[in-house]
Design an enzyme around this catalytic site. Structure first.
Site, PDB file in Angstrom:
ATOM      1  N   ASP A  33       7.196  -3.720 -13.428  1.00 30.73           N
ATOM      2  CA  ASP A  33       5.732  -3.760 -13.468  1.00 30.73           C
ATOM      3  C   ASP A  33       5.307  -4.331 -14.824  1.00 30.73           C
ATOM      4  OD1 ASP A  33       2.922  -2.924 -13.777  1.00 30.73           O
ATOM      5  OD2 ASP A  33       3.297  -1.741 -11.975  1.00 30.73           O
ATOM      6  N   HIS A 102       3.916  -1.890  -1.373  1.00 32.64           N
ATOM      7  CA  HIS A 102       4.925  -1.815  -2.423  1.00 32.64           C
ATOM      8  C   HIS A 102       5.113  -0.368  -2.859  1.00 32.64           C
ATOM      9  CE1 HIS A 102       1.011  -2.439  -4.356  1.00 32.64           C
ATOM     10  NE2 HIS A 102       1.484  -1.823  -5.427  1.00 32.64           N
TER      11      HIS A 102
END
Length: 116
Positions: A33, A102
């Site tokens: 991320d 996700h």
């Protein structure tokens, strides 16, 4: 699919945008991320563009199971296999900002409850 209709995650999967990929197989891709909420914060994304978990169908059950088992293997490889959190945000009001299903794999520090 035209470029305008691809999600951010599809562009990362297709290598049109950069991403630090930590795992990939025929069903999914995982990458770090860019705005991590913990020392380990990896997004696990199916190659199939399912907008939200609630949009999954019975046909997606094997894929969803694959994502869960893959998340476990990634957490183990990242050194947090005994203590990590999986998060799926379903819809904007739940915090989903990219409408391509996700899983967030989060770990590397103590996590509190409730999360949000």
């Amino acid at each position: 699919m035209s470029d305008q209709k691809k999600t951010l995650f599809e562009k990362i999967i297709d290598r049109e945008l950069p991403g630090t990929i930590v795992h990939e197989d025929e069903h999914c891709v995982a990458f770090r991320d860019v705005n991590p909420g913990a020392p380990i914060h990896i997004l696990l994304v199916p190659r199939k563009p399912i907008p939200r978990l609630c949009d999954a169908t019975p046909e997606d059950q094997p894929l969803l199971g694959h994502l869960m088992l893959t998340a476990n293997r990634i957490a183990e490889a990242e050194g947090v296999g005994e203590a990590f959190r999986l998060v799926v945000n379903n819809g904007a009001e739940a915090g989903q900002s990219v409408f391509h299903l996700h899983l967030h794999i989060i770990g590397g520090r103590a996590l509190s409850w409730p999360p949000g």
